[in-house]
Design an enzyme around this catalytic site. Structure first.
Site, PDB file in Angstrom:
ATOM      1  N   ASP A   1      -5.372   2.525  10.545  1.00  0.00           N
ATOM      2  CA  ASP A   1      -6.777   2.157  10.724  1.00  0.00           C
ATOM      3  C   ASP A   1      -6.967   1.657  12.157  1.00  0.00           C
ATOM      4  OD1 ASP A   1      -9.429   1.545   9.926  1.00  0.00           O
ATOM      5  OD2 ASP A   1      -8.870  -0.450   9.285  1.00  0.00           O
TER       6      ASP A   1
ATOM      7  N   ARG B   1      -5.016   0.075  -6.966  1.00  0.00           N
ATOM      8  CA  ARG B   1      -3.827   0.736  -6.400  1.00  0.00           C
ATOM      9  C   ARG B   1      -3.303   1.823  -7.323  1.00  0.00           C
ATOM     10  NH1 ARG B   1      -2.050  -2.186  -1.878  1.00  0.00           N
ATOM     11  NH2 ARG B   1      -2.189  -4.442  -1.989  1.00  0.00           N
TER      12      ARG B   1
ATOM     13  N   ASP C   1       0.451   3.586   4.171  1.00  0.00           N
ATOM     14  CA  ASP C   1      -0.626   4.262   3.457  1.00  0.00           C
ATOM     15  C   ASP C   1      -1.690   4.777   4.413  1.00  0.00           C
ATOM     16  OD1 ASP C   1      -1.465   1.693   4.130  1.00  0.00           O
ATOM     17  OD2 ASP C   1      -2.105   1.126   2.117  1.00  0.00           O
TER      18      ASP C   1
ATOM     19  N   ASP D   1      -5.768  -0.606  -1.900  1.00  0.00           N
ATOM     20  CA  ASP D   1      -6.451  -1.573  -2.757  1.00  0.00           C
ATOM     21  C   ASP D   1      -7.723  -2.115  -2.136  1.00  0.00           C
ATOM     22  OD1 ASP D   1      -5.057  -3.146  -0.700  1.00  0.00           O
ATOM     23  OD2 ASP D   1      -5.670  -4.873  -1.886  1.00  0.00           O
TER      24      ASP D   1
ATOM     25  N   GLY E   1       0.779  -1.232   0.000  1.00  0.00           N
ATOM     26  CA  GLY E   1       0.000   0.000   0.000  1.00  0.00           C
ATOM     27  C   GLY E   1       0.810   1.281   0.000  1.00  0.00           C
TER      28      GLY E   1
ATOM     29  N   VAL F   1     -11.533   3.180   1.429  1.00  0.00           N
ATOM     30  CA  VAL F   1     -11.009   3.967   0.300  1.00  0.00           C
ATOM     31  C   VAL F   1      -9.990   3.170  -0.512  1.00  0.00           C
ATOM     32  CG1 VAL F   1     -11.441   6.232   1.316  1.00  0.00           C
ATOM     33  CG2 VAL F   1      -9.299   5.056   1.837  1.00  0.00           C
TER      34      VAL F   1
HETATM   35  P1  IMP Z   1      -4.567  -1.580  10.618  1.00  0.00           P
HETATM   36  O1  IMP Z   1      -3.617  -2.639  11.104  1.00  0.00           O
HETATM   37  O2  IMP Z   1      -6.000  -1.938  10.897  1.00  0.00           O
HETATM   38  O3  IMP Z   1      -4.228  -0.187  11.107  1.00  0.00           O
HETATM   39  O4  IMP Z   1      -4.551  -1.654   9.044  1.00  0.00           O
HETATM   40  C1  IMP Z   1      -3.676  -1.000   8.262  1.00  0.00           C
HETATM   41  C2  IMP Z   1      -3.723  -1.597   6.873  1.00  0.00           C
HETATM   42  O5  IMP Z   1      -5.058  -1.977   6.496  1.00  0.00           O
HETATM   43  C3  IMP Z   1      -3.307  -0.563   5.880  1.00  0.00           C
HETATM   44  O6  IMP Z   1      -1.921  -0.570   5.677  1.00  0.00           O
HETATM   45  C4  IMP Z   1      -4.085  -0.957   4.646  1.00  0.00           C
HETATM   46  O7  IMP Z   1      -3.351  -1.911   3.898  1.00  0.00           O
HETATM   47  C5  IMP Z   1      -5.327  -1.612   5.174  1.00  0.00           C
HETATM   48  N1  IMP Z   1      -6.498  -0.673   5.146  1.00  0.00           N
HETATM   49  C6  IMP Z   1      -7.111  -0.079   6.195  1.00  0.00           C
HETATM   50  N2  IMP Z   1      -8.127   0.711   5.809  1.00  0.00           N
HETATM   51  C7  IMP Z   1      -8.146   0.632   4.455  1.00  0.00           C
HETATM   52  C8  IMP Z   1      -8.975   1.245   3.439  1.00  0.00           C
HETATM   53  O8  IMP Z   1      -9.889   2.049   3.677  1.00  0.00           O
HETATM   54  N3  IMP Z   1      -8.675   0.897   2.151  1.00  0.00           N
HETATM   55  C9  IMP Z   1      -7.675   0.038   1.815  1.00  0.00           C
HETATM   56  N4  IMP Z   1      -6.871  -0.546   2.723  1.00  0.00           N
HETATM   57  C10 IMP Z   1      -7.118  -0.256   4.036  1.00  0.00           C
HETATM   58 MG    MG Z   2      -1.035  -1.608   3.912  1.00  0.00          MG
END
Ligand code: IMP
Ligand code: MG
Length: 189
Positions: free
Chosen positions: A110, A172, A107, A166, A51, A160
């Site tokens: 979350d 992407r 990227d 993606d 990402g 998004v």
């Molecule tokens: P986390 O571990 O939940 O913080 O997730 C982070 C990863 O989830 C990011 O690096 C993205 O690859 C993926 N991700 C989280 N939200 C989105 C989104 O809205 N679109 C696409 N990928 C996302």
């Molecule tokens: Mg990622």
């Protein structure tokens, strides 16, 4: 910086959340912030694949510091839009980080699970400093406490795609960041 959606003619997108122009302008500002933080010093960038590849490539061209680059790969999403369980490291680092200034680039922040795993692992490698720069931050979705040092845009809780992000490895290559239509968020059988 916060964003507001604008219309799009792309058949799979409900709206554009961050335009190409907004990305370009903000990436330049982030480059200036890196210059303020690191001065002329060298730093080592750890980009989280896949990402962060587009964002990292553009961000690095905004700084003239000596920079080392390495990539790391994790899995957390599979192909769906909801974070599943604990992220796993599937591709490790090749550079030695002891005594280095490290900048982790991703990227989107979350739930915070991916970056807390990676930042914790990197801190264990005894770097001089560890900072985190993300293009997007969905603050409302955090499941573990984690804050980035540099954030491009704060965005609402919407799935998004584009500019590296993606859905099932698609989209992407879109130059802007858009909200995927709900009916496109279903995985192919
Ligand atoms: P986390 O571990 O939940 O913080 O997730 C982070 C990863 O989830 C990011 O690096 C993205 O690859 C993926 N991700 C989280 N939200 C989105 C989104 O809205 N679109 C696409 N990928 C996302
Ligand atoms: Mg990622």
């Amino acid at each position: 910086m916060t964003v507001t959606p604008s219309p799009t003619s792309h058949p799979d997108l409900a709206s554009i959340l961050v335009t190409e122009d907004q990305i370009r302008t903000r990436v330049k500002e982030l480059g200036r912030s890196l210059k303020e933080i690191y001065g002329h010093e060298e730093f080592t960038v750890i980009s989280i694949m896949n990402g962060a590849i587009l964002f990292t490539a553009d961000l690095l061209r905004e700084v003239d510091n000596p920079v080392r680059l390495d990539c790391i790969r994790t899995t957390s999403y599979g192909s769906a839009t909801m974070s599943k369980g604990t992220p796993k490291l599937v591709h490790g680092l090749t550079l030695d980080l002891a005594g280095r200034h490290v900048l982790i680039v991703d990227d989107i922040l979350d739930t915070g699970k991916t970056l807390s795993l990676i930042a914790g692992m990197i801190r264990g490698m005894k770097p001089t400093s560890v900072r985190v720069c993300v293009l997007l931050d969905k603050k409302g979705r955090r499941q573990v406490p984690f804050e980035a040092d540099l954030v491009g845009f704060d965005i609402p809780d919407m799935f998004v795609v584009g500019y590296g992000l993606d859905f099932a490895e698609r989209y992407r290559n879109l130059p802007s960041i858009g909200v995927l239509k709900p009916e496109r968020q279903e995985l192919p059988a």
